[in-house]
Design a protein around this motif. Structure first.
Motif, PDB file in Angstrom:
ATOM      1  N   LEU A 115       4.941   1.260  -9.989  1.00  0.00           N
ATOM      2  CA  LEU A 115       5.003  -0.173 -10.204  1.00  0.00           C
ATOM      3  C   LEU A 115       5.347  -0.725 -11.517  1.00  0.00           C
ATOM      4  CD1 LEU A 115       1.526  -1.037  -8.190  1.00  0.00           C
ATOM      5  CD2 LEU A 115       3.833  -1.850  -7.605  1.00  0.00           C
ATOM      6  N   ILE A 116       4.998  -0.052 -12.576  1.00  0.00           N
ATOM      7  CA  ILE A 116       5.512  -0.461 -13.935  1.00  0.00           C
ATOM      8  C   ILE A 116       6.957  -0.272 -14.043  1.00  0.00           C
ATOM      9  CG2 ILE A 116       5.252   0.168 -16.427  1.00  0.00           C
ATOM     10  CD1 ILE A 116       2.300   0.975 -15.946  1.00  0.00           C
ATOM     11  N   SER A 117       7.628   0.665 -13.586  1.00  0.00           N
ATOM     12  CA  SER A 117       9.086   0.753 -13.596  1.00  0.00           C
ATOM     13  C   SER A 117       9.716  -0.206 -12.795  1.00  0.00           C
ATOM     14  CB  SER A 117       9.476   2.317 -13.033  1.00  0.00           C
ATOM     15  OG  SER A 117       9.205   2.340 -11.849  1.00  0.00           O
TER      16      SER A 117
ATOM     17  N   LEU B  86       0.715  -1.241   0.094  1.00  0.00           N
ATOM     18  CA  LEU B  86       0.030  -0.201  -0.059  1.00  0.00           C
ATOM     19  C   LEU B  86       0.904   1.267   0.087  1.00  0.00           C
ATOM     20  CD1 LEU B  86      -2.774  -1.015   2.704  1.00  0.00           C
ATOM     21  CD2 LEU B  86      -3.057  -0.639   0.143  1.00  0.00           C
ATOM     22  N   LEU B  87       1.932   1.188   0.861  1.00  0.00           N
ATOM     23  CA  LEU B  87       2.766   2.478   0.886  1.00  0.00           C
ATOM     24  C   LEU B  87       3.819   2.743  -0.016  1.00  0.00           C
ATOM     25  CD1 LEU B  87       3.135   2.922   4.837  1.00  0.00           C
ATOM     26  CD2 LEU B  87       1.578   4.063   3.395  1.00  0.00           C
ATOM     27  N   GLU B  88       4.385   1.729  -0.438  1.00  0.00           N
ATOM     28  CA  GLU B  88       5.495   1.695  -1.309  1.00  0.00           C
ATOM     29  C   GLU B  88       5.015   2.495  -2.651  1.00  0.00           C
ATOM     30  OE1 GLU B  88       9.432  -1.038  -2.184  1.00  0.00           O
ATOM     31  OE2 GLU B  88       7.595  -1.861  -3.030  1.00  0.00           O
ATOM     32  N   PRO B  89       4.161   2.080  -3.369  1.00  0.00           N
ATOM     33  CA  PRO B  89       3.874   2.792  -4.563  1.00  0.00           C
ATOM     34  C   PRO B  89       3.419   4.137  -4.447  1.00  0.00           C
ATOM     35  CG  PRO B  89       2.679   0.620  -4.532  1.00  0.00           C
ATOM     36  CD  PRO B  89       3.277   1.025  -3.092  1.00  0.00           C
ATOM     37  N   LYS B  90       2.875   4.374  -3.157  1.00  0.00           N
ATOM     38  CA  LYS B  90       2.203   5.672  -2.923  1.00  0.00           C
ATOM     39  C   LYS B  90       3.513   6.884  -2.663  1.00  0.00           C
ATOM     40  CE  LYS B  90      -1.120   8.469  -0.066  1.00  0.00           C
ATOM     41  NZ  LYS B  90      -2.255   8.164   0.791  1.00  0.00           N
ATOM     42  N   LEU B  91       4.168   6.242  -1.681  1.00  0.00           N
ATOM     43  CA  LEU B  91       5.468   7.212  -1.069  1.00  0.00           C
ATOM     44  C   LEU B  91       6.570   7.341  -2.390  1.00  0.00           C
ATOM     45  CD1 LEU B  91       5.825   5.886   2.423  1.00  0.00           C
ATOM     46  CD2 LEU B  91       4.952   8.117   1.851  1.00  0.00           C
ATOM     47  N   VAL B  92       6.807   6.075  -2.794  1.00  0.00           N
ATOM     48  CA  VAL B  92       7.889   6.080  -3.794  1.00  0.00           C
ATOM     49  C   VAL B  92       7.338   6.862  -5.153  1.00  0.00           C
ATOM     50  CG1 VAL B  92       9.238   4.890  -5.421  1.00  0.00           C
ATOM     51  CG2 VAL B  92       9.059   4.106  -3.122  1.00  0.00           C
ATOM     52  N   GLY B  93       5.887   6.906  -5.531  1.00  0.00           N
ATOM     53  CA  GLY B  93       5.283   7.440  -6.360  1.00  0.00           C
ATOM     54  C   GLY B  93       5.493   9.296  -5.996  1.00  0.00           C
TER      55      GLY B  93
ATOM     56  N   SER C   9       7.768  10.534  -4.182  1.00  0.00           N
ATOM     57  CA  SER C   9       9.020  10.892  -4.445  1.00  0.00           C
ATOM     58  C   SER C   9       9.526  11.097  -5.666  1.00  0.00           C
ATOM     59  CB  SER C   9       9.933   9.697  -3.672  1.00  0.00           C
ATOM     60  OG  SER C   9       9.776   9.357  -2.546  1.00  0.00           O
ATOM     61  N   ILE C  10       9.082  10.328  -6.709  1.00  0.00           N
ATOM     62  CA  ILE C  10       9.453  10.490  -8.119  1.00  0.00           C
ATOM     63  C   ILE C  10       8.663  11.557  -8.691  1.00  0.00           C
ATOM     64  CG2 ILE C  10       9.610   9.187 -10.295  1.00  0.00           C
ATOM     65  CD1 ILE C  10      10.421   6.539  -8.756  1.00  0.00           C
ATOM     66  N   GLY C  11       7.577  11.872  -8.228  1.00  0.00           N
ATOM     67  CA  GLY C  11       6.856  12.889  -8.779  1.00  0.00           C
ATOM     68  C   GLY C  11       5.617  12.272  -9.955  1.00  0.00           C
ATOM     69  N   THR C  12       5.612  11.131  -9.711  1.00  0.00           N
ATOM     70  CA  THR C  12       4.524  10.268 -10.693  1.00  0.00           C
ATOM     71  C   THR C  12       3.488   9.519  -9.961  1.00  0.00           C
ATOM     72  OG1 THR C  12       4.252   8.987 -12.681  1.00  0.00           O
ATOM     73  CG2 THR C  12       6.019   8.271 -11.111  1.00  0.00           C
ATOM     74  N   LYS C  13       2.477   8.840 -10.708  1.00  0.00           N
ATOM     75  CA  LYS C  13       1.640   7.981 -10.029  1.00  0.00           C
ATOM     76  C   LYS C  13       2.041   6.750  -9.666  1.00  0.00           C
ATOM     77  CE  LYS C  13      -2.254  10.210 -12.548  1.00  0.00           C
ATOM     78  NZ  LYS C  13      -3.428  10.209 -13.566  1.00  0.00           N
ATOM     79  N   PRO C  14       1.428   6.178  -8.527  1.00  0.00           N
ATOM     80  CA  PRO C  14       1.802   4.906  -8.081  1.00  0.00           C
ATOM     81  C   PRO C  14       1.810   3.772  -9.026  1.00  0.00           C
ATOM     82  CG  PRO C  14       0.220   5.903  -6.603  1.00  0.00           C
ATOM     83  CD  PRO C  14       0.342   6.760  -7.760  1.00  0.00           C
TER      84      PRO C  14
ATOM     85  N   PHE D 107      15.643  -1.374  -7.801  1.00  0.00           N
ATOM     86  CA  PHE D 107      16.070  -0.165  -7.818  1.00  0.00           C
ATOM     87  C   PHE D 107      16.294   0.843  -8.757  1.00  0.00           C
ATOM     88  CE2 PHE D 107      17.480  -2.745  -4.095  1.00  0.00           C
ATOM     89  CZ  PHE D 107      16.852  -2.109  -3.176  1.00  0.00           C
ATOM     90  N   LEU D 108      16.643  -0.027  -9.930  1.00  0.00           N
ATOM     91  CA  LEU D 108      17.219   0.802 -11.230  1.00  0.00           C
ATOM     92  C   LEU D 108      15.812   1.248 -11.962  1.00  0.00           C
ATOM     93  CD1 LEU D 108      20.040  -1.344 -12.634  1.00  0.00           C
ATOM     94  CD2 LEU D 108      19.900   0.810 -11.266  1.00  0.00           C
ATOM     95  N   GLY D 109      14.611   0.531 -11.726  1.00  0.00           N
ATOM     96  CA  GLY D 109      13.704   0.807 -12.424  1.00  0.00           C
ATOM     97  C   GLY D 109      13.005   2.441 -11.964  1.00  0.00           C
ATOM     98  N   PRO D 110      12.778   2.349 -10.571  1.00  0.00           N
ATOM     99  CA  PRO D 110      12.453   3.742 -10.340  1.00  0.00           C
ATOM    100  C   PRO D 110      13.423   4.740 -10.517  1.00  0.00           C
ATOM    101  CG  PRO D 110      11.909   2.154  -8.423  1.00  0.00           C
ATOM    102  CD  PRO D 110      12.719   1.325  -9.656  1.00  0.00           C
TER     103      PRO D 110
END
Length: 365
Positions: free
Chosen positions: A313-315, A295-302, A304-309, A329-332
């Motif tokens: 996840l796709i990256s 739940l948190l990883e796509p939202k928080l990482v998204g 951070s990167i400035g994109t949608k969760p 790690f390389l994807g995001p």
């Protein structure tokens, strides 16, 4: 009017995005392995730079000496922390090995019961399933003796050479970090006037912000997972709840391992031993850890990167497919680089388009 000027703003951005994606893939595939040690050196130099500059300004310590002292202190602190952690782990492993005969006896008793139940369930004669299990265990042991152990012995020299190579790389990283700390001011002065540096600096500035935010997001998830693990292990009155809880939190952040590598076998062992309460607590902790990360990883990482969760996840998925475990790690990171390049180039294109429109209006009036 050139062909480029005739292309619309959106199509230009799309073209820039495609070129940036290809460049990022080729860079990760072929260039990153060559420059990775020096990226670590730069990161270390950036970490100790404030301390180095303080020693240089206040105490007039040469940057190369101040950088060396700062790096040695940083590595010493990390080394002491790892040593304490490894020391505790070794103590627990020794304790586990000492109690191994007890665990094996308990496991053998449980195995007899389970195999007997399987014989009755499938209508087999007594001892059939146990005999099958014993044969497979003997084959596994023989395979380890005949294949794995000789292979380890044969590759001892190559492993030693690899270890020496790794030590050499560590030495190169350390020396490079010291030299980077020493030369950062002069490098900055010489490059600041170059136009290409200004463009690259805009991209790297965005990436630095993104990278810090990404690490912050991962740290938040690790803290929550660690708290849940420590709480769960405390509820079952486990002696090393804090230490093991922290280890599980670190493992949970790794793509291939995860918290399940400890929690799932642990819950099964507790269930086999008849400790249903402990097994239920451990498996509940594992499920909560997975839910929180999903739940948190796509939202928080998204964020951070400035994109949608979804795109994050796709990256991650594309990164795993292209670069195996490292792709987690390389994807995001690749997505962040592409977005940073598109953002910087997009601002420049928008500025040039606005400037062209203003000129056009002046001519027309």
């Amino acid at each position: 009017m050139s062909i480029w000027d005739g292309i619309s703003y959106r199509k230009k951005l799309l073209l820039v995005g495609i070129i940036a994606t290809i460049a990022v893939y080729l860079g990760f595939r072929y260039i990153l392995p060559l420059v990775f040690p020096f990226l670590i050196s730069y990161f270390l130099a950036w970490t100790v730079r404030p301390a180095t500059e303080f020693l240089h300004r206040k105490l007039k310590v040469p940057r190369i000496l101040g950088g060396s002292i700062s790096l040695i202190l940083l590595i010493s602190i990390l080394g002491v922390g790892l040593s304490l952690l490894i020391n505790n782990l070794i103590k627990q492993i020794i304790s586990f090995l000492k109690n191994m005969p007890i665990y094996l006896n308990v496991l053998a008793e449980r195995l007899d019961t389970i195999c007997g139940s399987c014989d009755k369930l499938f209508g087999l004669s007594d001892g059939t399933v146990r005999l099958l299990v014993d044969e497979n265990l003997i084959q596994t042991v023989n395979r380890v003796k005949n294949n794995i152990i000789p292979g380890i012995t044969e590759h001892t020299i190559s492993l030693t050479l690899r270890l020496i190579t790794m030590l050499g790389i560590v030495l190169i990283i350390f020396i490079s970090a010291v030299l980077i700390v020493k030369d950062i001011p002069s490098m900055k002065e010489s490059l600041e006037g170059a136009k290409i540096y200004q463009n690259i600096h805009k991209v790297t500035e965005k990436l630095a912000e993104t990278g810090i935010a990404y690490l912050k997001a991962q740290l938040i998830i690790m803290v929550i997972v660690g708290f849940l693990c420590v709480l769960g292990l405390t509820l079952i009155k486990y002696e090393y709840a804090l230490l093991v809880g922290l280890i599980i939190a670190v493992l949970d952040a790794l793509p291939i391992l995860g918290s399940g590598i400890i929690l799932i076998p642990w819950s099964i062992i507790m269930l086999i031993n008849g400790n249903i309460y402990s097994a239920a607590i451990i498996i509940t902790v594992y499920l909560f850890c997975q839910i929180i990360r999903q739940l948190l990883e796509p939202k928080l990482v998204g964020k951070s990167i400035g994109t949608k969760p979804l795109f994050t996840l796709i990256s991650i998925y594309i990164g795993l497919q292209l670069f195996s475990g490292y792709g987690y790690f390389l994807g995001p990171i690749g997505l962040a680089i592409i977005l940073a390049i598109v953002s910087v180039v997009g601002d420049k294109l928008k500025g040039s388009n606005d400037e062209f429109d203003n000129i056009d209006r002046r001519i027309s009036t």
